[in-house]
Design an enzyme around this catalytic site. Structure first.
Site, PDB file in Angstrom:
ATOM      1  CG  ASN A 153      -0.247  -0.005   2.507  1.00 13.56           C
ATOM      2  OD1 ASN A 153       0.406   0.962   2.851  1.00 13.56           O
ATOM      3  ND2 ASN A 153      -0.343  -1.103   3.258  1.00 13.56           N
ATOM      4  CG  ASP A 182      -7.271  -4.508   6.730  1.00 15.23           C
ATOM      5  OD1 ASP A 182      -6.772  -4.401   7.871  1.00 15.23           O
ATOM      6  OD2 ASP A 182      -7.805  -3.560   6.133  1.00 15.23           O
ATOM      7  CE  LYS A 224       8.411 -13.420 -13.223  1.00 15.53           C
ATOM      8  NZ  LYS A 224       9.261 -13.109 -14.359  1.00 15.53           N
ATOM      9  N   PRO A 233      -4.020 -11.079  11.172  1.00 13.36           N
ATOM     10  CG  PRO A 233      -2.162 -11.677  12.454  1.00 13.36           C
ATOM     11  CD  PRO A 233      -2.754 -11.814  11.086  1.00 13.36           C
ATOM     12  CG  ASP A 234      -6.691  -5.288  14.393  1.00 10.14           C
ATOM     13  OD1 ASP A 234      -5.746  -4.673  14.938  1.00 10.14           O
ATOM     14  OD2 ASP A 234      -7.692  -4.718  13.930  1.00 10.14           O
ATOM     15  CB  ILE A 235      -0.679  -5.848  14.999  1.00 12.15           C
ATOM     16  CG1 ILE A 235      -0.284  -6.775  13.848  1.00 12.15           C
ATOM     17  CG2 ILE A 235       0.448  -5.700  16.004  1.00 12.15           C
ATOM     18  CD1 ILE A 235       0.806  -6.217  12.937  1.00 12.15           C
ATOM     19  CG  PHE A 268      -2.212   6.626  13.405  1.00  8.30           C
ATOM     20  CD1 PHE A 268      -1.501   6.467  14.585  1.00  8.30           C
ATOM     21  CD2 PHE A 268      -2.052   7.809  12.688  1.00  8.30           C
ATOM     22  CE1 PHE A 268      -0.664   7.465  15.054  1.00  8.30           C
ATOM     23  CE2 PHE A 268      -1.209   8.817  13.145  1.00  8.30           C
ATOM     24  CZ  PHE A 268      -0.518   8.645  14.325  1.00  8.30           C
ATOM     25  CE  LYS A 283     -11.130   1.753  11.479  1.00  9.14           C
ATOM     26  NZ  LYS A 283     -10.382   2.338  10.387  1.00  9.14           N
ATOM     27  CE  LYS A 287      -8.938  -2.012  14.932  1.00  2.91           C
ATOM     28  NZ  LYS A 287      -7.800  -2.044  14.000  1.00  2.91           N
TER      29      LYS A 287
END
Ligand code: CTP
Length: 399
Positions: free
Chosen positions: A210, A279, A289, A305-307, A323, A337, A341
């Site tokens: 990203n 995600d 390849k 996993p959501d760290i 963030f 959020k 969380k």
């Protein structure tokens, strides 16, 4: 006791318009308990008088390298020995160049050469001069040489332009100096910051990534360091150099980042998740390849996993900061959020319109259970310092 009490600060003033703030800086340093001696370069004397600086520092001002009078008093070696910290504020582009290249042809440059004490610079110049390739090259050299860099901030400049290159305000410089002596707002705290993107491999040569540049996270890590924290930066793949004084762990994928973060937060006081963690990752990355032998094919992705949520869910959890980059309904999504969380604080920003990814500027809204604060558009470095100040405040409030 203040971290600056009885500390010897050798303040070097070089010839830029921001030199008019030097007397105020001397006063603020002395208010914080420091003993200040001033070295003025010849160009600086065109902006601020030795008499003013002598009056506010309560000491003679030093200007000349080669004179019998200078050497019979405190010469460059004695001044360098006297200093616990050399702070050059303002530091012009010219002075940065001379420091980076080892010059010792005026008193201040010679003091910097002779000093064993740490050297910090507070750059101040026009935005074009700051962004100039040679200035940036000199800056990298200085950072490599161990010179601390305080700022610059951004905003309107004396030349009428707007952008990066403003000297930090005297009180910000006093706080940064205090941070050098373990007296910052996060002194004694261990802080872990995640930054940058993660790359999720499809095969040995391709990945899903990203646009996160890592700049916000690196600025946060640096601001935490300036505030006296012991900082570990877990960084995804970015094109930024390791910030000085910070332990950097380079990782690639979300799973690597998770492992590094969980190990690092075990004894941390604060976790700040600025990373743009993917995600999803390819369910079965190819070991060889992938060949273009099909007209179309689908890649199966599985959730990472959501760290951040995992850190917030630890039995002995650090103060956990997330963030949230959103394109719409920024505050509502960010607040959700924060709650979902179970975070201590979330920094929300709108992406798009020249803000967010791949830009120098950003604007943040900080949300915490029962509170909120706007940090208006500023450089990522300036925002990072404000964020760290709020984190320190909330941490102290929590006791
Ligand atoms: N984060 C994380 N691990 C993940 C995903 C995100 O630690 N696997 C962290 C980021 O570091 C950031 C925050 O979570 O601090 C971002 O929240 P998130 O809900 O993941 O944002 P988006 O991916 O934009 O989520 P959504 O699609 O719900 O908007």
């Amino acid at each position: 006791m203040n971290a600056l009490t009885h500390k010897h600060i050798l303040l070097g003033v070089t010839g830029g318009i921001a030199a008019y703030k030097a007397p105020e800086l001397v006063r603020r340093l002395r208010d914080a308990g420091a003993d200040v001696r001033v070295v003025l370069t010849p160009a600086a004397a065109a902006f601020v008088t030795p008499l003013t600086l002598q009056a506010v520092s309560g000491r003679p001002v030093h200007q000349e390298l080669l004179s019998a009078e200078a050497e019979s008093g405190m010469g460059h070696i004695e001044l360098a020995r006297w200093a616990d910290l050399i702070l050059v504020a303002p530091a012009t582009a010219d002075f940065m160049a001379r420091l980076a290249h080892g010059f010792a042809d005026d008193l201040l440059a010679a003091c910097c050469r002779a000093a064993r004490a740490p050297i910090a610079i507070a750059p101040a110049m026009n935005v074009g001069m700051w962004q100039n390739a040679a200035t940036q090259r000199n800056l990298r050299q200085l950072v490599d040489d161990g010179v601390r860099v305080f700022g610059p901030g951004s905003g309107s400049q004396a030349c009428g332009e707007v952008g990066e290159g403003r000297m930090l305000e005297p009180l910000e410089l006093v706080a940064a100096c205090a941070g050098q002596f373990g007296g910052g707002a996060l002194a004694g705290r261990r802080v872990v910051v995640s930054a940058g993107p993660t790359f999720e491999d499809l095969d040995p040569v391709r990945f899903i990534g990203n646009r996160s540049s890592g700049r916000m996270g690196y600025a946060v890590a640096q601001a935490a360091r300036e505030a006296g924290a012991d900082v570990t930066l877990v960084s995804g793949p970015v094109a930024l150099p390791d910030p000085p004084g910070i332990a950097v762990q380079r990782v690639r994928s979300a799973l690597d980042m998770r492992a590094a973060v969980l190990a690092a937060v075990a004894d941390a006081d604060v976790y700040i998740g600025t990373a743009a963690v993917a995600d999803y990752r390819p369910a079965a990355p190819a070991t060889q390849k992938i060949k273009k032998d099909r007209d179309a094919f689908a890649i199966e992705l599985v959730r990472n996993p959501d760290i951040l949520a995992e850190v917030a869910g630890l039995a002995r959890r650090p103060f956990t900061v997330g963030f949230a980059a959103e394109t719409d309904d920024v505050l509502a999504y960010a607040r959700r959020k924060l709650d979902d969380k179970r975070l201590d604080l979330i920094a929300a920003n709108a992406v798009g319109a020249g803000l967010g990814f791949e830009t120098d500027d950003n604007a943040l809204t900080l949300l915490w259970p029962g509170g909120q604060r706007e940090l208006p558009r500023a450089s990522k470095a300036a925002l990072a310092r404000e964020l760290i100040a709020v984190i320190a405040e909330r941490l102290d409030a929590r006791g």
